[in-house]
Design a protein around this motif. Structure first.
Motif, PDB file in Angstrom:
ATOM      1  N   PHE A   1       0.837  -1.372   0.010  1.00 56.95           N
ATOM      2  CA  PHE A   1      -0.023   0.056  -0.332  1.00 56.95           C
ATOM      3  C   PHE A   1       0.951   1.413   0.037  1.00 56.95           C
ATOM      4  CE2 PHE A   1      -2.487   3.857   1.658  1.00 56.95           C
ATOM      5  CZ  PHE A   1      -3.545   3.022   1.285  1.00 56.95           C
ATOM      6  N   MET A   2       0.691   2.191  -0.982  1.00 60.29           N
ATOM      7  CA  MET A   2       1.708   3.263  -1.356  1.00 60.29           C
ATOM      8  C   MET A   2       0.021   4.721  -0.959  1.00 60.29           C
ATOM      9  SD  MET A   2       3.177   2.637  -4.284  1.00 60.29           S
ATOM     10  CE  MET A   2       1.706   1.668  -5.135  1.00 60.29           C
ATOM     11  N   ALA A   3       0.716   5.288   0.081  1.00 61.26           N
ATOM     12  CA  ALA A   3       0.306   6.338   0.555  1.00 61.26           C
ATOM     13  C   ALA A   3       0.406   7.381  -0.385  1.00 61.26           C
ATOM     14  CB  ALA A   3       0.294   7.399   2.093  1.00 61.26           C
ATOM     15  N   ILE A   4      -0.155   7.730  -1.745  1.00 62.68           N
ATOM     16  CA  ILE A   4       0.434   8.896  -2.302  1.00 62.68           C
ATOM     17  C   ILE A   4      -0.943   9.980  -2.967  1.00 62.68           C
ATOM     18  CG2 ILE A   4       1.862   6.780  -3.896  1.00 62.68           C
ATOM     19  CD1 ILE A   4      -0.496   7.140  -6.205  1.00 62.68           C
ATOM     20  N   PRO A   5      -0.568  10.954  -3.102  1.00 62.39           N
ATOM     21  CA  PRO A   5      -1.380  12.262  -3.894  1.00 62.39           C
ATOM     22  C   PRO A   5      -1.809  11.932  -4.556  1.00 62.39           C
ATOM     23  CG  PRO A   5       0.541  13.020  -4.294  1.00 62.39           C
ATOM     24  CD  PRO A   5       0.926  11.392  -3.861  1.00 62.39           C
TER      25      PRO A   5
ATOM     26  N   ILE B   1      12.823  -2.128  -7.284  1.00 59.32           N
ATOM     27  CA  ILE B   1      12.348  -1.100  -8.656  1.00 59.32           C
ATOM     28  C   ILE B   1      11.010  -2.473  -8.959  1.00 59.32           C
ATOM     29  CG2 ILE B   1      12.894  -0.719 -10.824  1.00 59.32           C
ATOM     30  CD1 ILE B   1      15.502  -0.019 -10.260  1.00 59.32           C
ATOM     31  N   CYS B   2       9.845  -2.375  -8.987  1.00 59.01           N
ATOM     32  CA  CYS B   2       9.097  -2.924  -9.223  1.00 59.01           C
ATOM     33  C   CYS B   2       8.167  -2.081 -10.803  1.00 59.01           C
ATOM     34  CB  CYS B   2       8.121  -2.887  -7.923  1.00 59.01           C
ATOM     35  SG  CYS B   2       9.212  -3.019  -6.726  1.00 59.01           S
ATOM     36  N   ARG B   3       7.515  -3.354 -11.042  1.00 58.59           N
ATOM     37  CA  ARG B   3       6.321  -3.264 -11.898  1.00 58.59           C
ATOM     38  C   ARG B   3       5.305  -4.316 -11.449  1.00 58.59           C
ATOM     39  NH1 ARG B   3       8.019  -0.724 -16.022  1.00 58.59           N
ATOM     40  NH2 ARG B   3       9.912  -0.462 -17.473  1.00 58.59           N
ATOM     41  N   GLY B   4       4.300  -3.420 -11.086  1.00 51.99           N
ATOM     42  CA  GLY B   4       2.683  -4.439 -10.910  1.00 51.99           C
ATOM     43  C   GLY B   4       1.936  -3.848 -11.258  1.00 51.99           C
ATOM     44  N   ARG B   5       0.505  -3.459 -10.112  1.00 51.63           N
ATOM     45  CA  ARG B   5      -1.067  -2.644 -10.795  1.00 51.63           C
ATOM     46  C   ARG B   5      -1.842  -2.562  -9.589  1.00 51.63           C
ATOM     47  NH1 ARG B   5      -3.226  -8.242 -11.185  1.00 51.63           N
ATOM     48  NH2 ARG B   5      -1.047  -9.258 -11.330  1.00 51.63           N
ATOM     49  N   VAL B   6      -2.049  -1.664 -10.137  1.00 52.25           N
ATOM     50  CA  VAL B   6      -3.276  -0.920  -8.800  1.00 52.25           C
ATOM     51  C   VAL B   6      -4.690  -2.388  -8.904  1.00 52.25           C
ATOM     52  CG1 VAL B   6      -4.721   0.689  -8.059  1.00 52.25           C
ATOM     53  CG2 VAL B   6      -2.421   1.399  -9.326  1.00 52.25           C
ATOM     54  N   VAL B   7      -5.265  -2.365  -7.501  1.00 48.26           N
ATOM     55  CA  VAL B   7      -5.979  -2.934  -7.444  1.00 48.26           C
ATOM     56  C   VAL B   7      -7.130  -2.652  -6.069  1.00 48.26           C
ATOM     57  CG1 VAL B   7      -4.838  -5.078  -7.189  1.00 48.26           C
ATOM     58  CG2 VAL B   7      -4.561  -3.915  -4.929  1.00 48.26           C
ATOM     59  N   ARG B   8      -6.453  -1.605  -5.908  1.00 43.96           N
ATOM     60  CA  ARG B   8      -8.316  -0.937  -5.585  1.00 43.96           C
ATOM     61  C   ARG B   8      -7.257   0.688  -4.648  1.00 43.96           C
ATOM     62  NH1 ARG B   8      -7.330  -0.491   0.591  1.00 43.96           N
ATOM     63  NH2 ARG B   8      -6.129  -1.940   1.133  1.00 43.96           N
ATOM     64  N   GLN B   9      -8.397   1.932  -4.795  1.00 43.03           N
ATOM     65  CA  GLN B   9      -7.804   3.206  -3.802  1.00 43.03           C
ATOM     66  C   GLN B   9      -8.418   2.924  -3.041  1.00 43.03           C
ATOM     67  OE1 GLN B   9      -8.874   6.253  -6.025  1.00 43.03           O
ATOM     68  NE2 GLN B   9      -9.799   5.230  -8.208  1.00 43.03           N
ATOM     69  N   HIS B  10      -7.644   4.311  -1.918  1.00 45.17           N
ATOM     70  CA  HIS B  10      -8.268   3.961  -0.593  1.00 45.17           C
ATOM     71  C   HIS B  10      -8.169   5.741  -0.526  1.00 45.17           C
ATOM     72  CE1 HIS B  10      -8.559   3.421   3.194  1.00 45.17           C
ATOM     73  NE2 HIS B  10      -7.725   4.448   3.962  1.00 45.17           N
TER      74      HIS B  10
ATOM     75  N   LYS C   1      -4.380   8.522   1.758  1.00 43.90           N
ATOM     76  CA  LYS C   1      -4.757   8.440   0.371  1.00 43.90           C
ATOM     77  C   LYS C   1      -4.119   7.206  -0.160  1.00 43.90           C
ATOM     78  CE  LYS C   1      -6.059  11.573  -3.316  1.00 43.90           C
ATOM     79  NZ  LYS C   1      -6.250  12.974  -4.344  1.00 43.90           N
ATOM     80  N   GLY C   2      -4.227   6.895  -1.332  1.00 37.61           N
ATOM     81  CA  GLY C   2      -3.027   5.956  -1.611  1.00 37.61           C
ATOM     82  C   GLY C   2      -3.766   4.638  -2.223  1.00 37.61           C
ATOM     83  N   VAL C   3      -2.696   4.049  -2.644  1.00 38.80           N
ATOM     84  CA  VAL C   3      -3.208   2.495  -4.002  1.00 38.80           C
ATOM     85  C   VAL C   3      -2.298   1.503  -3.431  1.00 38.80           C
ATOM     86  CG1 VAL C   3      -3.422   4.350  -5.855  1.00 38.80           C
ATOM     87  CG2 VAL C   3      -1.411   3.203  -5.433  1.00 38.80           C
ATOM     88  N   ALA C   4      -3.323   0.208  -3.171  1.00 36.83           N
ATOM     89  CA  ALA C   4      -2.706  -1.163  -2.951  1.00 36.83           C
ATOM     90  C   ALA C   4      -2.715  -1.390  -4.337  1.00 36.83           C
ATOM     91  CB  ALA C   4      -3.813  -2.105  -2.591  1.00 36.83           C
ATOM     92  N   ALA C   5      -1.546  -2.281  -4.720  1.00 39.05           N
ATOM     93  CA  ALA C   5      -0.965  -2.848  -5.655  1.00 39.05           C
ATOM     94  C   ALA C   5      -0.143  -3.581  -5.514  1.00 39.05           C
ATOM     95  CB  ALA C   5       0.264  -1.933  -6.571  1.00 39.05           C
ATOM     96  N   ILE C   6      -0.548  -4.997  -6.819  1.00 42.25           N
ATOM     97  CA  ILE C   6       0.403  -5.913  -6.818  1.00 42.25           C
ATOM     98  C   ILE C   6       2.003  -5.853  -7.406  1.00 42.25           C
ATOM     99  CG2 ILE C   6       0.349  -8.562  -8.226  1.00 42.25           C
ATOM    100  CD1 ILE C   6      -2.845  -8.596  -6.849  1.00 42.25           C
ATOM    101  N   ILE C   7       2.476  -6.726  -7.247  1.00 44.68           N
ATOM    102  CA  ILE C   7       3.841  -6.213  -7.878  1.00 44.68           C
ATOM    103  C   ILE C   7       3.692  -8.067  -8.447  1.00 44.68           C
ATOM    104  CG2 ILE C   7       6.083  -6.887  -7.157  1.00 44.68           C
ATOM    105  CD1 ILE C   7       5.648  -5.507  -3.970  1.00 44.68           C
ATOM    106  N   ASP C   8       4.015  -7.552  -9.127  1.00 44.75           N
ATOM    107  CA  ASP C   8       4.086  -8.236 -10.447  1.00 44.75           C
ATOM    108  C   ASP C   8       5.450  -8.330 -11.332  1.00 44.75           C
ATOM    109  OD1 ASP C   8       1.552  -8.834 -11.594  1.00 44.75           O
ATOM    110  OD2 ASP C   8       1.973  -6.681 -12.443  1.00 44.75           O
TER     111      ASP C   8
END
Length: 113
Positions: A45-49, A76-85, A91-98
């Motif tokens: 989970f990342m808190a981002i604006p 260094i990661c690549r992934g995709r957002v699974v939800r925003q909060h 305020k931020g997003v949860a992401a899966i690391i691919d």
């Protein structure tokens, strides 16, 4: 003994600087900086604006300080957002690391005078 979350992975509460990149509508690259809130073996989970839609492909870099890994390391990661909060204080997003890679951070050389 740690506790597993409902998703089956142990979440580690780590607050580390993160830089995130993604392509918006029209292919324009966007950037944001924030902090991780927690990290597991397959996501974080990342808190981002910024707001990102679920499914958005992202690239992000987390700096692991020498206190954690004995030497400074870039994760260094690549992934995709699974939800925003969004709540009053977070305020931020949860992401899966691919995919990810670890790179040692080389110290900057001083310029000779």
């Amino acid at each position: 003994m740690g506790t597993a979350n409902i998703r089956g992975s142990l979440r580690v509460p780590l607050e580390l600087p993160v830089q995130i990149h993604w392509k918006g509508v029209g292919g324009r690259t966007h950037r944001a900086e924030g902090k991780t809130s927690n990290i597991s073996g397959n996501g974080l989970f990342m808190a981002i604006p910024s707001r990102l839609r679920p499914g958005a492909r992202i690239a992000f870099t987390i700096m692991l300080p020498a206190e954690i890994a004995k030497i400074p390391i870039k994760l260094i990661c690549r992934g995709r957002v699974v939800r925003q909060h969004k709540s009053n204080n977070l305020k931020g997003v949860a992401a899966i690391i691919d995919d990810y890679r670890l790179l040692p951070v080389r110290p900057r050389r001083r310029k000779k005078k």
